[in-house]
Design an enzyme around this catalytic site. Structure first.
Site, PDB file in Angstrom:
ATOM      1  N   LYS C  99       0.876  -1.171   0.000  1.00 49.90           N
ATOM      2  CA  LYS C  99       0.000   0.000   0.000  1.00 49.90           C
ATOM      3  C   LYS C  99       0.912   1.218   0.000  1.00 49.90           C
ATOM      4  O   LYS C  99       1.612   1.477   0.991  1.00 49.90           O
ATOM      5  CB  LYS C  99      -0.863  -0.036   1.274  1.00 49.90           C
ATOM      6  CG  LYS C  99      -1.502   1.263   1.658  1.00 49.90           C
ATOM      7  CD  LYS C  99      -2.856   1.447   1.065  1.00 49.90           C
ATOM      8  CE  LYS C  99      -3.356   2.858   1.321  1.00 49.90           C
ATOM      9  NZ  LYS C  99      -3.541   3.174   2.737  1.00 49.90           N
ATOM     10  N   THR C 209      -9.470   4.227  11.039  1.00 46.49           N
ATOM     11  CA  THR C 209     -10.008   4.984  12.174  1.00 46.49           C
ATOM     12  C   THR C 209     -11.511   4.744  12.365  1.00 46.49           C
ATOM     13  O   THR C 209     -12.001   4.753  13.489  1.00 46.49           O
ATOM     14  CB  THR C 209      -9.771   6.494  11.970  1.00 46.49           C
ATOM     15  OG1 THR C 209      -8.471   6.683  11.420  1.00 46.49           O
ATOM     16  CG2 THR C 209      -9.882   7.260  13.262  1.00 46.49           C
TER      17      THR C 209
END
Lengths: 259, 67, 259, 67, 259, 259, 67, 67
Positions: C99, C209
């Protein structure tokens, strides 16, 4: 997984209520009910057509041991019509529950608040468990609760519009204003709409066209089941606060140096 | 004797019970509810309640629809 | 239920990718991964702290037979740093997947488009399977696909903001503009946000998150699992058209008359 | 001989291999990767590659973080 | 009423910049400029058509003593093309100002961030006052400011879309991230869109299709003038805080009693 | 510039109606009225305080030759109270116009639809020109028009919330459903909100807190004046169609070639 | 001698100045700018700068468009 | 004789007109309207209409407020 809720005497575990009608066949309707995981479906009552006899009835396809079937007063435009329809439906279906709809405008299918309150008052007095369809008006919802309705069912958007929850602020105010279950009725067009309704804290969602008018109603029924569960779980989990700004989720210590 | 059934006018030589009416229209085995002049007729009284001259009779059943 | 998709050599069935970090404990992190149904999680790489030895490592809690673990280059702000980080991470984790994050602004964590393109070019040439985090810019996404990235990962909203999919129009244009998988990365704050991303037609959603900062992260992880499945199913089912207006789902014939 | 390990300067009398270095810092059993002067050292070569005077060594591991 | 701002050497009082093109006639274009109150319009440069000579030129209709005319690099898809176009335009129009557009995708007209940065660097070095069209990417805007651009011009929505300010959160972040003027370029479809851009705190708004493609472009030009002034004044006035809830503006004392 | 409209016998040119109250002084109130360009302001009626005599009255500051002053029934929660208040106010101010407010919930200040309809019926019968505050409910608006109200005044958002037009779809449906003037009442928080109301096709906008609670109420009053004019002009001009996609406003022929 | 003007090939017996070229195409009184081989020719030098064999000449003017 | 004025009880030896009442409370020159027992008293009748024992009198004026 998530807790049950009550509508009058009924205890329900699925927070998705599915209307009938608009399906290509009774079979498709039944398969959609199965895929949705619902325990409660609503039906309309209409005059029997004496000239052309239909081959079979919707009720033949909906086993009462699997689904609670409650009538609605769809199509009624006065309190008097709605009350008679509810009385006939109670005799027909043997249930005190009734989804009360009194339509104020045939073009947009918005409810008539005054007539809905009037019909609700009569039906509650006659022992019905009344679930009224109403605009997203906190005061109308407060009045319906005072009358003794078992829930309030504000519209998320016009019936058949698929526009989602147009005014989440009003739904939030309604949730603050009443103690009875709040069920968003009408407007859900796709899965995220249902999730949003549940995340606001609604008790359940009722939908009809959102499933029946999808290209693949059965798959959409399943999507709605998942979305209602997702939204409820997110509500119970308590979402993160919103911020304008990014905030790294990686520790800011320990970054490598380059020569 | 004349009565109106679901909005259509009908004629019959003699009074008939709700049960007779349903039989006549091949509705006896259907799941229906009946009102006469805006009063619900309980299923248990179909045999005894008579349709009279000028009555407005509604015979309804459940269909898909509404929300 | 829904079909699988590929990222390089990886075949994945869950369309939810979950970041690590920000959890109260490794155990909570692991339980959230379980609840989310994900098959793929991302980790950062950082210098070992030589002075205070941590008790245990995140990797001890994430069994590689259950979860694919791929590194990110979080915290890197130049192409050079990102490339070295990716190389180290490949050696560490034994995977060619990475990533790619090259941060252009530490305050907002927006990516640096130029440096991301530069790093992607180098990493693709070195045989990496590159999954780049990028703004919701159709042209940047097209360039990343041309370079040979295995997917593009536009942000839905700033990292850590929880603001949802701020610009669905851009995501739709990106989906029209590239053929590779489009994975919304960052911005998802609650279940409906994830459903919306999937309904737009995205291949998958990556979040961090949104789960970790919920009051109950494990329940939220489950909510996200359901929401991603719901959104995907709704996308596949094909939603009803939107209308301004109500349209009755009950037949307009057969309404009762009142005397 | 001086080298910089993860940003901190260290001194050692004689050259040492990467493996020695990891041993010294009690990292031999940890899952780490190593770069010297921004070049990755493959794990298979930890025993043979030497840390030399002035080298910048990075020893990294996986942590939670990023997105 | 409101204060002026600068773009390079230019001091401007109107915060509305109007593009040219798409009007039914040069006269309509001119009347729209008049109605808009703008002081600044942009023109494209194109090869003279040697075979069919047009009757008159746009420049004949735009008196330079009333309007500043600056060129854009519309249609350019590489930095090289944009630089040559800017050089030719400077020679043609005698101005150092240039609206820089480097298009990355002819279908959607999104800018190419990499090529825009490259062209901006060259043009600034050659003494141009560069006004670059860019995505609503805070990092790209920061880089353009570092290069020395006189303003940044993020798109509100795709050129010609009329979708308004799709991502106000990004515009707000850009406003926090740079010190140079921020001019929303593209996306404005109606008056309220322009007002919203100004209320966010932008220095000015540039629009083209929003005026030219209205049914009555001249009236819309006037609407845009008012909207930009309204939005600026509201920004300067400082809006009331938002609340979920009503709060009475009438004193709660002194209500009458009924017998 | 734009055409006038009528409320009963009143012909008005400004489409902005401004409430009173919440200003720091009568002088500020008056200056805000001036800056707003309004011709019509509303006042509440309350018991005279017999113990402490106020120094001066609001009416001393609002010259009737410049502003039409009409009473509202703010604070009333029953039809009876509202009717008596209207009667007293007519006697006091010598006008048949009345802004009818019957509050159903003191916490949120949502109207009571049933009581509003009841009061409107009585007041129309007594010859009042009734301007009722109501929810954004198309059926309630239709009923108020049937009763003979001179306009309907749906709320854009809760009184004092500053949340703007929360449900533009409902306002559009109301505009389709009635022929009388539709005036958005409550909810406007900043200039663009007012512009949006006018762009939808509303006849006018009434606001109070949006001006009075701004940091600089007088500048905001001017912003609102401009915004209402901007929105009206944009409505009359007819906005461009929305498209997902860019569409070049520059001719695609004649681009330069590079060697 | 051949040159390309705005993408079209043209032939002319002898070299000609930019001013000659503009005259030939009836562009002398138009407000235009000129580039030869991607270099701008300042207006002040139109009379002296020659178009040569193989040159690519661009003659541009302002039009409505862009944003 | 007792009457209630704006919610407060007052006593007076003899009946008084609305005009007297306003004078007593220094309201004669104020712009007010008056209702007795929920009936509006027209300004033109202030001198003749009497406040009687047990009456509820409201004297109102215009203030800023409402929307």
């Amino acid at each position: 997984m998530s807790s049950s809720f009550r509508l009058g005497d009924l205890e329900l575990h699925s927070r998705l209520i599915v209307g009938s009608g608009k399906y290509k066949s009774f079979e498709e309707n039944r398969l959609a009910l199965d895929a949705s995981g619902t325990e409660l479906t609503t039906v309309a009552v209409r005059r029997v057509d004496l000239t052309s006899r239909a081959a079979g009835s919707l009720l033949d396809w909906i086993p009462p041991e699997r689904f609670h079937i409650i009538p609605n007063t769809a199509g009624c435009s006065t309190a008097k019509e709605a009350v008679l329809t509810a009385q006939l439906a109670r005799e027909l279906l043997g249930t005190r529950l009734v989804k009360l709809e009194v339509i104020g405008d045939p073009r947009t299918l918005f409810p008539d608040t005054v007539a809905t309150l009037e019909a609700a008052r009569i039906l509650v007095a006659e022992g019905f468990t009344v679930l009224p369809y109403i605009t997203d008006d906190p005061v109308a919802c407060m009045r319906l609760e005072e009358i003794g309705c078992a829930a309030v069912m504000p519209l998320g958007a016009p019936i058949g519009s698929g526009l989602g929850i147009r005014n989440p602020a009003n739904i939030r105010i309604i949730l603050e204003s009443v103690s009875c279950p709040v069920i968003v009725d009408a407007g859900v067009g796709t899965a995220s709409d249902a999730a949003i309704a549940m995340e606001l804290g609604c008790t359940a969602v009722l939908m009809s066209t959102g499933i029946a008018a999808a290209k693949d109603p059965i798959k959409m029924a399943h999507a709605m089941k998942l979305a209602v569960e997702a939204g409820r779980a997110a509500y119970e989990a308590g979402r993160m606060p919103r911020r304008l700004h990014a905030q790294a989720s990686s520790p800011e210590q320990g970054l490598i140096d380059l020569p | 004797m004349r009565y109106v059934l679901n909005g259509e006018s009908h004629e019959t030589p003699a009074p008939l019970s709700v049960l007779d009416l349903l039989t006549r229209f091949d509705l006896r085995r259907q799941r229906v509810a009946v009102a006469i002049n805006a009063e619900v007729v309980p299923k248990s009284r179909f045999a005894e309640v008579l349709v009279r001259d000028g009555d407005k009779v509604e015979v309804i059943h459940a269909v898909g629809g509404g929300a």
